[in-house]
Motif scaffolding. Structure first.
Motif, short mmCIF file in Angstrom:
data_model
loop_
_atom_site.label_atom_id
_atom_site.label_comp_id
_atom_site.label_asym_id
_atom_site.label_seq_id
_atom_site.Cartn_x
_atom_site.Cartn_y
_atom_site.Cartn_z
N TRP A 131 0.86 -1.18 0.00
CA TRP A 131 0.00 0.00 0.00
C TRP A 131 0.89 1.22 0.00
CZ3 TRP A 131 -5.29 0.12 -0.33
CH2 TRP A 131 -5.91 1.35 -0.10
N ASN A 132 1.29 1.62 -1.19
CA ASN A 132 2.19 2.75 -1.31
C ASN A 132 1.56 3.80 -2.19
OD1 ASN A 132 4.19 4.58 -1.73
ND2 ASN A 132 5.80 3.05 -2.07
N LEU A 133 1.27 4.96 -1.61
CA LEU A 133 0.52 5.98 -2.33
C LEU A 133 1.42 7.00 -2.99
CD1 LEU A 133 -2.11 6.35 0.47
CD2 LEU A 133 -2.37 5.15 -1.69
N GLY A 134 2.70 6.80 -2.87
CA GLY A 134 3.61 7.74 -3.50
C GLY A 134 3.55 9.12 -2.88
N CYS A 135 3.07 9.18 -1.66
CA CYS A 135 2.89 10.47 -0.98
C CYS A 135 3.15 10.23 0.49
CB CYS A 135 1.49 11.01 -1.21
SG CYS A 135 0.87 12.13 0.05
N ALA A 136 4.22 10.80 1.00
CA ALA A 136 4.66 10.49 2.36
C ALA A 136 3.57 10.74 3.38
CB ALA A 136 5.90 11.31 2.70
N GLU A 137 2.84 11.81 3.20
CA GLU A 137 1.83 12.16 4.19
C GLU A 137 0.70 11.13 4.20
OE1 GLU A 137 -0.80 15.24 3.41
OE2 GLU A 137 -1.66 14.99 5.41
N ALA A 138 0.25 10.72 3.02
CA ALA A 138 -0.83 9.73 2.95
C ALA A 138 -0.35 8.40 3.53
CB ALA A 138 -1.29 9.55 1.50
N ASN A 139 0.90 8.05 3.24
CA ASN A 139 1.44 6.82 3.80
C ASN A 139 1.48 6.88 5.32
OD1 ASN A 139 1.76 5.58 1.36
ND2 ASN A 139 3.93 6.11 1.14
#
Lengths: 248, 248
Positions: free
Chosen positions: A17-25
């Motif tokens: 589950w990697n959203l490519g967005c540190a904050e979302a992760n």
DNA sequence: CGGCAGTTTGATGCCCGTCAATAGTGGTGG
DNA sequence: CCACCACTATTGACGGGCATCAAACTGCCG
């Protein structure tokens, strides 16, 4: 699948589950941190018709959604693998449309639906990934309904093996690579709508024909992919694009 | 279903798609205004595997999603009725997972997917309704997979009649009320995974038993609902709550 | 009125479910 | 470490539900 991606540094579950967005992760990690849970054996997490309060995220091991008819016969509707998000809600959203059951031991997070929905609203990239997963689930179910309605037992079983192999193996349908399905012949039968006796006869015939080899509790090795694909009535590349959501 | 809700003043389609918010309703009306289209006969709007550029909204008449296997046998995956939103996308979102075909004459709107997604983001109440519809579709497909995998032809047909009756009739499963399915016995067979010959024998036996009456092209009247529900293995009230999304 | 799509009915065969019995496997406790 | 037990896998025999093929019948539209 050997060790839990959980143990990785930074964002647990990151492999799936990697959203490519540190904050979302980070928000995702925070969301599931408190909600992890171990499972062993086959245990029922949710009954069809009961209030549906949670969304399920398998982290290690598989889940299945199933329905039982009045005679006690069970049909498996879908499997959920690590990285999938399983929401069993029915049209009313308040009650579950199907049972949710674990397959063997593993780890999973159960997230209250409101929290999950707040997370999706706050993080559009997560909502996008979830939408792709929903589309993938629809495509899988459509593909399986075609087999269930129109095809022979051999086709159904070959297809099921291809689907599960594709979903569990990041390299896709490859030959001569052993791979494990946490599934008995009985359970495979409940997935494809056949009796366990017929599953046994069919899979055994496939082994005798040299298409694949297997051992009990289904460790499968594919030997002759073209024949298997023909039996399953699929094109491996095309099927992968159709039923596997792109991560991230 | 007699006359198009289209002819109503204010917000066309309002009978089916009412968000309880004037602005969202107006935005919806604007979205589909330019995109209406008449259909007649059985015509293919989308082929499985082709680029999936549109979301389909039937306004009058039904749509179906179907898959065809290499031998030419067809399985109907789901029907879309007025008020439903049909997105045939597969896991990749760029290509369709199934064919989309019209049933007889009617009217529908085809909305480019980007426009549809912008609309959902801008109007959370619409996104909520869409989510309930997705859950309802999942519940329907689960219910049907159970029948496809485990049940007799009689049960499958009885269930299909109950499901379609419930979806098409706002008053639910009521007896002695004629109701029209735009569906031949052949198509019903493709829906439940039976040959048209067997559909005929089964439905005829149900009529002889006094459970229902029907005429060609399926105008159905239910006479004995308890028996029909028992054949379908359902509880009418419970099924309605499970597979029919609440509007608005 | 001819043609075409859909419906109805019969005859035949096979896929697959069911019942039953045996052999293999892993897990548990003594 | 082995005996035991529950679960799973395997194989055979038998019957039935449903597909398939084929042929009439119906109703509708041009």
């Amino acid at each position: 699948m050997e060790h839990a991606p959980w143990s990785q540094k930074g964002h647990p579950f990151a492999a799936y589950w990697n959203l490519g967005c540190a904050e979302a992760n980070a928000a995702f990690a925070h969301l599931i941190k408190q909600l992890l849970r171990e499972t062993r054996g086959r245990c029922v997490l949710q009954l069809a018709g009961d209030p549906s309060a949670y969304v399920f995220l398998p982290v290690e091991g598989w889940l299945m959604t199933a329905k039982v008819d009045p005679d006690g016969a069970r049909q498996i509707v879908d499997f959920a693998l690590p990285g999938d998000v399983l929401d069993p809600a029915s049209a009313s959203m308040a009650y579950a449309a199907a049972d949710v059951v674990t397959l063997g031991r593993g780890r999973l997070a159960m997230i209250p639906r409101e929290g999950w929905q707040r997370y999706l609203v706050a993080h559009p990239s997560a909502a996008g990934l979830f939408a792709r997963q929903s589309a993938a689930r629809y495509a899988r179910m459509a593909e399986r309904m075609l087999r269930l309605g129109k095809s022979s037992g051999e086709t159904r079983i070959a297809y099921a093996i291809c689907e599960l192999f594709l979903r569990a193996n990041p390299f896709g349908l490859v030959t001569h690579t052993p791979f494990h399905l946490p599934v008995t012949q009985q359970v495979l039968g409940e997935f494809v709508g056949l009796s366990s006796v017929h599953v046994n006869r069919t899979i055994r015939a496939m082994a005798r024909a040299g298409v694949l080899t297997y051992r009990g509790q289904l460790d499968v090795v594919i030997h002759d992919l073209p024949t298997l694909a023909a039996m399953a009535q699929i094109d491996p590349t095309e099927l992968q694009a159709t039923i596997i959501p792109s991560p991230g």
